[in-house]
Design a protein around this motif. Structure first.
Motif, mmCIF file in Angstrom:
data_model
loop_
_atom_site.group_PDB
_atom_site.id
_atom_site.type_symbol
_atom_site.label_atom_id
_atom_site.label_comp_id
_atom_site.label_asym_id
_atom_site.label_seq_id
_atom_site.Cartn_x
_atom_site.Cartn_y
_atom_site.Cartn_z
ATOM 1 N N VAL A 107 0.842 -1.202 0.000
ATOM 2 C CA VAL A 107 0.000 0.000 0.000
ATOM 3 C C VAL A 107 0.877 1.253 0.000
ATOM 4 N N SER A 108 1.966 1.197 0.776
ATOM 5 C CA SER A 108 2.830 2.389 0.828
ATOM 6 C C SER A 108 3.498 2.615 -0.537
ATOM 7 N N VAL A 109 3.797 1.540 -1.272
ATOM 8 C CA VAL A 109 4.376 1.701 -2.626
ATOM 9 C C VAL A 109 3.331 2.337 -3.553
ATOM 10 N N TRP A 110 2.096 1.864 -3.485
ATOM 11 C CA TRP A 110 1.049 2.463 -4.337
ATOM 12 C C TRP A 110 0.848 3.937 -3.993
ATOM 13 N N GLU A 111 0.897 4.255 -2.680
ATOM 14 C CA GLU A 111 0.739 5.671 -2.286
ATOM 15 C C GLU A 111 1.851 6.518 -2.910
ATOM 16 N N GLN A 112 3.083 5.979 -2.858
ATOM 17 C CA GLN A 112 4.207 6.736 -3.431
ATOM 18 C C GLN A 112 4.076 6.862 -4.948
ATOM 19 N N MET A 113 3.564 5.811 -5.584
ATOM 20 C CA MET A 113 3.378 5.881 -7.048
ATOM 21 C C MET A 113 2.364 6.975 -7.400
ATOM 22 N N GLU A 114 1.319 7.075 -6.585
ATOM 23 C CA GLU A 114 0.319 8.135 -6.820
ATOM 24 C C GLU A 114 0.962 9.506 -6.631
ATOM 25 N N GLN A 115 1.757 9.642 -5.547
ATOM 26 C CA GLN A 115 2.390 10.948 -5.272
ATOM 27 C C GLN A 115 3.346 11.357 -6.396
ATOM 28 N N ILE A 116 4.074 10.366 -6.902
ATOM 29 C CA ILE A 116 5.019 10.623 -7.990
ATOM 30 C C ILE A 116 4.266 11.035 -9.267
ATOM 31 N N GLY A 117 3.037 10.556 -9.378
ATOM 32 C CA GLY A 117 2.257 10.799 -10.598
ATOM 33 C C GLY A 117 2.509 9.722 -11.640
ATOM 34 N N ALA A 118 2.833 8.512 -11.188
ATOM 35 C CA ALA A 118 3.065 7.416 -12.140
ATOM 36 C C ALA A 118 1.794 7.199 -12.967
ATOM 37 N N SER A 119 1.994 6.923 -14.248
ATOM 38 C CA SER A 119 0.839 6.770 -15.142
ATOM 39 C C SER A 119 0.769 5.337 -15.662
ATOM 40 N N ARG A 120 -0.197 5.072 -16.529
ATOM 41 C CA ARG A 120 -0.294 3.736 -17.146
ATOM 42 C C ARG A 120 0.881 3.466 -18.069
ATOM 43 N N HIS A 121 1.622 4.543 -18.416
ATOM 44 C CA HIS A 121 2.755 4.385 -19.343
ATOM 45 C C HIS A 121 4.090 4.464 -18.615
ATOM 46 N N SER A 122 4.035 4.311 -17.315
ATOM 47 C CA SER A 122 5.289 4.284 -16.550
ATOM 48 C C SER A 122 5.814 2.852 -16.502
ATOM 49 N N LEU A 123 7.109 2.752 -16.268
ATOM 50 C CA LEU A 123 7.764 1.434 -16.174
ATOM 51 C C LEU A 123 8.254 1.235 -14.750
ATOM 52 N N MET A 124 8.056 0.044 -14.227
ATOM 53 C CA MET A 124 8.599 -0.301 -12.900
ATOM 54 C C MET A 124 9.863 -1.132 -13.114
ATOM 55 N N LEU A 125 10.974 -0.684 -12.533
ATOM 56 C CA LEU A 125 12.214 -1.471 -12.569
ATOM 57 C C LEU A 125 12.446 -2.005 -11.158
ATOM 58 N N CYS A 126 12.422 -3.309 -11.011
ATOM 59 C CA CYS A 126 12.607 -3.911 -9.679
ATOM 60 C C CYS A 126 14.068 -4.292 -9.518
ATOM 61 N N LEU A 127 14.773 -3.573 -8.678
ATOM 62 C CA LEU A 127 16.210 -3.790 -8.491
ATOM 63 C C LEU A 127 16.438 -4.362 -7.093
ATOM 64 N N GLY A 128 16.526 -5.669 -7.021
ATOM 65 C CA GLY A 128 16.719 -6.257 -5.701
ATOM 66 C C GLY A 128 16.511 -7.755 -5.732
ATOM 67 N N GLY A 129 16.307 -8.303 -4.547
ATOM 68 C CA GLY A 129 16.065 -9.740 -4.428
ATOM 69 C C GLY A 129 14.591 -10.063 -4.612
ATOM 70 N N GLY A 130 14.217 -11.250 -4.146
ATOM 71 C CA GLY A 130 12.859 -11.737 -4.367
ATOM 72 C C GLY A 130 11.789 -10.874 -3.722
ATOM 73 N N VAL A 131 12.102 -10.286 -2.562
ATOM 74 C CA VAL A 131 11.089 -9.448 -1.907
ATOM 75 C C VAL A 131 10.761 -8.254 -2.811
ATOM 76 N N VAL A 132 11.814 -7.653 -3.385
ATOM 77 C CA VAL A 132 11.602 -6.474 -4.241
ATOM 78 C C VAL A 132 10.848 -6.863 -5.517
ATOM 79 N N SER A 133 11.240 -7.984 -6.154
ATOM 80 C CA SER A 133 10.559 -8.316 -7.420
ATOM 81 C C SER A 133 9.150 -8.863 -7.168
ATOM 82 N N ASP A 134 8.952 -9.587 -6.064
ATOM 83 C CA ASP A 134 7.594 -10.083 -5.773
ATOM 84 C C ASP A 134 6.658 -8.914 -5.457
ATOM 85 N N LEU A 135 7.125 -8.029 -4.579
ATOM 86 C CA LEU A 135 6.267 -6.920 -4.150
ATOM 87 C C LEU A 135 6.183 -5.845 -5.246
ATOM 88 N N GLY A 136 7.339 -5.513 -5.829
ATOM 89 C CA GLY A 136 7.337 -4.502 -6.901
ATOM 90 C C GLY A 136 6.546 -5.005 -8.102
#
Ligand code: GLY
Length: 344
Positions: free
Chosen positions: A65-94
Motif C-alpha cells: 500500500v505504501s508503494v502504491w501511495e508513493q506511485m500516486e504521489q510521484i504521478g506514475a501513469s499507465r505508461h510508466s515502467l517499474m524497474l525492480c532492483l533487488g532480491g525476491g522481496v523487491v521483485s515479488d512486491l514490486g
C-alpha cells in the motif's frame, strides 16, 4: 526469458528505446539502494526512486500500500515502467505493485541476489505474505524483461549465495543425474564465481523451459515446487517465531524431506537421497526443530496453496528429472521425513 548482461546500463537503455514510457520507477530495498542502485545511470526518461524496508517480514500488504501511495504521489501513469532492483522481496512486491497499479503497468526485473536471479525474478509470480503465510496474496504477470548482471553477486554474503544455490539444486534434481552430479561437485568452501556461471546458465534454461510449458502453474510448472511444501512450512514456522531463516536454507531442507518421501513412496533410488542429503547437511546444517514442532509444521503444510482440504500435496521424484506432482502424503510419512532431517 532472463538475459545475462555485462553492461546493465546498455541493456536497460536498449530496452527503453524500443518502448514509449513516460517515466520509470526504480524500486529498491534499503540494501540494494546502497549497493546496487548507484550502478544504474540516468535514463532518457525521468526516474523516481522508491525504497522499501529490508526483509521477508516487510513483504506485506502494508508495504505494498505504501508503494502504491508513493506511485500516486510521484504521478506514475499507465505508461510508466517499474524497474525492480533487488532480491525476491523487491521483485515479488514490486511486480505485484506494477501488476495492479492502474490495472497493470510494465515491469522489468533486475535481480541482485542469486536466489532471485535463479527463481523469483523469472516466471511472473508476484505477491506478498499475509497472516504469516508465504505469498498468500498475489498474481502471475510476466515481466517485460529480466536482466542479470552477475557482478551484483560479488556484493552478497555467503549465506545469501548458498540460499540461492538451493534453488539451483532443485532445478538440477528436475533435470538429470549428470547435471545433478555437477552441482554436487561445486565446492562452497572455495567458491569460484566463474565456475558457478555455467551452472547458473543451466539453471535459467531449466526454469525457462518449465515455465514456458505452463506459465500459469496448472501442470508441469508445479514441479518447481519440489521441496517447497516442507520448505515453506519451515520458513513460515521460523518467521512466526521471529527467527526468520533464508528461503533457500528452508528449501534445501525441504528437498531432503521430499527426497526421503520419494524414496518411500515413488521409488527414488536411495543413493540420490543420501548424496543430496550429505551435500545439503554439509552446506546448510540441519533445521533446529524438535518432535514437538511437527504438529505446527503439519498445520502450515495444510495451508499450503497446493493442498486441498485435509490433504497435503507434495512434488516427489520417481528419479532425477522425473517428478510426480500432487502426491498426497500420510501424516506419518511426513513426520518420518522430519525425523530423517533431524537425525537421518
Ligand atoms: N518458484 C516456483 C515457480 O516459479 O513456479
Amino acid at each position: 526469458m532472463s538475459i545475462i548482461t555485462e553492461d546493465i546500463n546498455a541493456s536497460i537503455q536498449q530496452f527503453i528505446a524500443t518502448q514509449k514510457y513516460d517515466g520509470a520507477i526504480i524500486i529498491t530495498d534499503e540494501n540494494t539502494k546502497i549497493y546496487c542502485r548507484p550502478i544504474i545511470e540516468s535514463l532518457d526518461i525521468p526516474i523516481h526512486d522508491i525504497c522499501i524496508p529490508v526483509g521477508e517480514e516487510k513483504k506485506s500488504v502494508q508495504t505494498l500500500v505504501s508503494v502504491w501511495e508513493q506511485m500516486e504521489q510521484i504521478g506514475a501513469s499507465r505508461h510508466s515502467l517499474m524497474l525492480c532492483l533487488g532480491g525476491g522481496v523487491v521483485s515479488d512486491l514490486g511486480g505485484m505493485a506494477a501488476a495492479c497499479y492502474k490495472r497493470g503497468i510494465d515491469c522489468v526485473n533486475i535481480p541482485t541476489t542469486l536466489l532471485s536471479m535463479i527463481d523469483a525474478s523469472a516466471g511472473g509470480k508476484t505477491g506478498v505474505n499475509f497472516l504469516g503465510l508465504k505469498n498468500e496474496i498475489g498474481l502471475i504477470r510476466q515481466p517485460k524483461a529480466i536482466f542479470l548482471y552477475l557482478p551484483y553477486l560479488k556484493t552478497l554474503p555467503q549465506a545469501e549465495m548458498r540460499s540461492g544455490y538451493a534453488e539451483m539444486l532443485k532445478h538440477a534434481l528436475l533435470t538429470n543425474r549428470k547435471v545433478l552430479a555437477l552441482h554436487l561437485l561445486y565446492n562452497w568452501a572455495e567458491p569460484d564465481l566463474r565456475a558457478l556461471n555455467p551452472l547458473i546458465e543451466e539453471s535459467l534454461r531449466v526454469k525457462g523451459e518449465i515455465v514456458s510449458q505452463d506459465p500459469h502453474d496448472h501442470g508441469p510448472r508445479k514441479a518447481l515446487n519440489l521441496g517447497h511444501t516442507f520448505g515453506h512450512a519451515f520458513e513460515e514456522y521460523f518467521l512466526q517465531k521471529s527467527a526468520p531463516l533464508p528461503h533457500g536454507y528452508c528449501v534445501a531442507w525441504g528437498l531432503v524431506a521430499a527426497l526421503y518421501a520419494s524414496a518411500i513412496v515413488t521409488g527414488l533410488q536411495t543413493d540420490v537421497l543420501h548424496q543430496v542429503a550429505h551435500y545439503i547437511f554439509e552446506l546448510y546444517g540441519r533445521p533446529e526443530i524438535l518432535c514437538r514442532d511437527y504438529d505446527a509444521l503439519y498445520k502450515l503444510m495444510e495451508h499450503d496453496k497446493k493442498s486441498t482440504g485435509q490433504e497435503v500435496r507434495f512434488v516427489l521424484l520417481e528419479d532425477v528429472g522425473r517428478p510426480q506432482i500432487d502426491v498426497v502424503l500420510e501424516k506419518n510419512c511426513i513426520f518420518e521425513a522430519l525425523d530423517f532431517l533431524r537425525e537421518g
